[in-house]
Design an enzyme around this catalytic site. Structure first.
Site, mmCIF file in Angstrom:
data_model
loop_
_atom_site.group_PDB
_atom_site.id
_atom_site.type_symbol
_atom_site.label_atom_id
_atom_site.label_comp_id
_atom_site.label_asym_id
_atom_site.label_seq_id
_atom_site.Cartn_x
_atom_site.Cartn_y
_atom_site.Cartn_z
ATOM 1 N N GLU A 1 0.626 -1.332 -0.106
ATOM 2 C CA GLU A 1 -0.073 -0.131 0.117
ATOM 3 C C GLU A 1 1.011 1.242 -0.136
ATOM 4 O O GLU A 1 1.534 1.646 0.924
ATOM 5 C CB GLU A 1 -0.796 -0.155 1.144
ATOM 6 C CG GLU A 1 -1.962 -1.133 1.074
ATOM 7 C CD GLU A 1 -2.868 -1.295 0.060
ATOM 8 O OE1 GLU A 1 -3.013 -0.283 -0.667
ATOM 9 O OE2 GLU A 1 -3.355 -2.366 -0.415
ATOM 10 N N CYS B 1 -1.385 9.295 2.320
ATOM 11 C CA CYS B 1 -1.097 8.883 1.126
ATOM 12 C C CYS B 1 -2.013 9.161 -0.054
ATOM 13 O O CYS B 1 -1.572 9.183 -1.031
ATOM 14 C CB CYS B 1 -0.723 7.205 1.237
ATOM 15 S SG CYS B 1 -2.226 6.292 1.786
#
Length: 481
Positions: free
Chosen positions: A222, A256
């Site tokens: 991720e 993110c």
């Protein structure tokens, strides 16, 4: 709270062997045990909520208790409860049709069985240190696995707190936490897990992937990247700016999924700037001593982000600091950076080359939807894409002609909160996905099981030697257009 001595690779290897041996000895855990493990995680979050908020605030220097409650605690409890609600259904074998279908009519069966992979390694980051540890555990524990966790050294207080928390509720044979710096992380990523999930930057992910390759450990990565926002001609600029700046200032952009740059139609940049200025002023009348506005995690990250701003200014960009109270940030007890817009950035500026991970937002203009699409497609595939507007045809064009890990329409970040949607990147922004049922499947071995007919009927017999007219007849029907 004292910091423990850093574990060695041998220390971690011993725990891995113990967990694997326990998994084999005890077999796949029952539904009741999986539910109990999920409950224990929920109890840890509820019972230690205040301690978690204090630890994260200390690690960041300044981070709102409300932000931690929302993004780290509540956002972790939600997936754990979701897994509890659906666990029985997820664990049930999944029926599939037989090939050819006639075999099913005679009693043959095809199905998928979901087995625990075994021991899952979790490398969690500093930006949401609790959520990005407990969130994956929802799928890991629901799937019947055990876990070894390496939290970030950038949040030492939080990492040590989580180590103590898990030790209260789980034996090391179930969940073990290893704190420490890069050397611990390198050794951890080289262990022969049955699966490894890493959340963090793309550069480090390359090293993690190389280390995992030595043991052929399957990976979930991720990562991040430069997630674009496309403002269409018909976007509600006030609404778009308010939602974009809310996403960009949450955790001071250290997300993110934070919008990384904006593509605005020619002639509308001024309107966006003014609406963004108003949105920031409503959320943060002051910034410097406002506990609602998060500090940058560490000095090197602070210098990296301010370096992006200075590089852009030196190369001719217009820098707009959204600082409602006009505060002086040259002297401060924290590492806070006001929300900053970079107008007319060029591709040679570092702010357009690197993931920002901070409260800085470049704003570029475009002429025509295809130009915006082409710009996005000329860069690495991002973790997310955001589109604002009301033209359905344009929306579909943008979504179908660009590739991103996920997308949110008329907002930012919110797709990550949907437990029924898988969350993950594509290419440089990640591989694999989790959340909800997809997380259960990600951390399960999906075993294909076919149960043959008990009776040896003709179609089965013709597949065996001696070959003759029977197999010839079968091939004549099978080998055709």
């Amino acid at each position: 709270m004292t910091t423990s001595v850093e574990p060695t690779r041998d220390d971690m290897q011993r725990i891995l062997e113990r967990q694997k041996a326990a998994q084999l000895a005890e077999g796949p855990p029952s539904e009741q045990l999986r539910l109990a493990r999920l409950d224990r995680c929920i109890d840890l979050l509820v019972d230690h909520a205040d301690e978690i908020a204090d630890a994260i605030n200390e690690d960041f220097g300044s981070r709102s208790k409300a932000v931690t409650g929302l993004t780290d605690i509540a956002a972790s409890i939600g997936p754990l409860k979701h897994a509890k609600t659906h666990l029985r259904k997820w664990m049930a074998p999944e029926k599939r049709k037989t090939t050819p279908a006639i075999l099913g009519l005679f009693g043959a069966k095809a199905q998928l069985q979901f087995q625990p992979k075994g021991v899952v390694g979790v490398i969690s980051p500093w930006n949401f240190p609790v959520n990005l540890t407990f969130g994956p555990l929802a799928g890991i524990l629901a799937a019947g696995n055990r876990a070894m966790i390496k939290p970030s050294e950038f949040t030492p207080k939080t990492s040590e707190l989580m180590k103590a928390m898990f030790a209260k509720a789980f034996s090391e044979d179930e969940i073990a936490v290893f704190t420490g710096g890069p050397d611990v992380g390198r050794a951890f990523s080289g262990l022969a897990f049955d699966h490894l999930i890493y959340t963090g930057g793309t550069a480090v992910a390359r090293h993690v992937m190389r280390a995992a390759a030595d043991n052929l450990v399957p990976l979930t990565l991720e990562l991040g990247g430069k997630s674009p926002v496309i403002l269409s001609e018909g976007a509600d600029m006030g609404l778009a700016a308010a939602r974009i700046m809310a996403g960009k200032t949450l955790n001071a952009g250290q997300i993110c999924l934070a919008p990384d740059y904006v593509l605005a139609p020619e002639g509308q940049v001024g309107a966006f700037v003014e609406e963004a200025r108003g949105a920031v002023a409503r959320m943060f009348p002051t910034l410097k001593d406002n506990p609602d506005y998060t500090a940058i995690i560490a000095q090197n990250h602070y210098e990296r982000i301010t370096g992006y701003i200075e590089d852009a200014r030196a190369k001719g960009a217009e820098v707009v600091e959204l600082n409602p109270a006009g505060e002086d940030f040259s002297q401060q007890p924290y590492r806070k950076i006001p929300p900053t817009l970079i107008l007319n950035p060029t591709d040679d500026m570092t702010v357009m080359q690197e993931e920002i991970f901070g409260p800085v937002l470049p704003v570029k203009t475009y002429r025509g939807t295809q130009a915006a699409i082409d710009f996005v497609n000329s860069r690495e595939r991002p973790l997310a894409l955001y589109w604002f507007g009301s033209d359905e045809a344009e929306k579909e064009k943008v979504l179908t002609q660009t590739t991103s890990g996920g997308a949110t329409v008329n907002d930012v970040i919110f797709h990550v909160a949907q437990e029924e949607l898988p969350f993950g990147g594509v290419g440089p922004s990640g591989m694999g996905s989790y959340h909800g049922h997809d997380g259960f499947k990600e951390f399960s071995h999906r075993k294909s099981v076919y149960s043959q007919l008990k009776k040896d009927i003709g179609p089965l017999q013709r597949m065996r030697p001696p070959y003759g007219p029977a197999i010839a007849g079968y091939l004549k029907g099978a080998v055709k257009r």
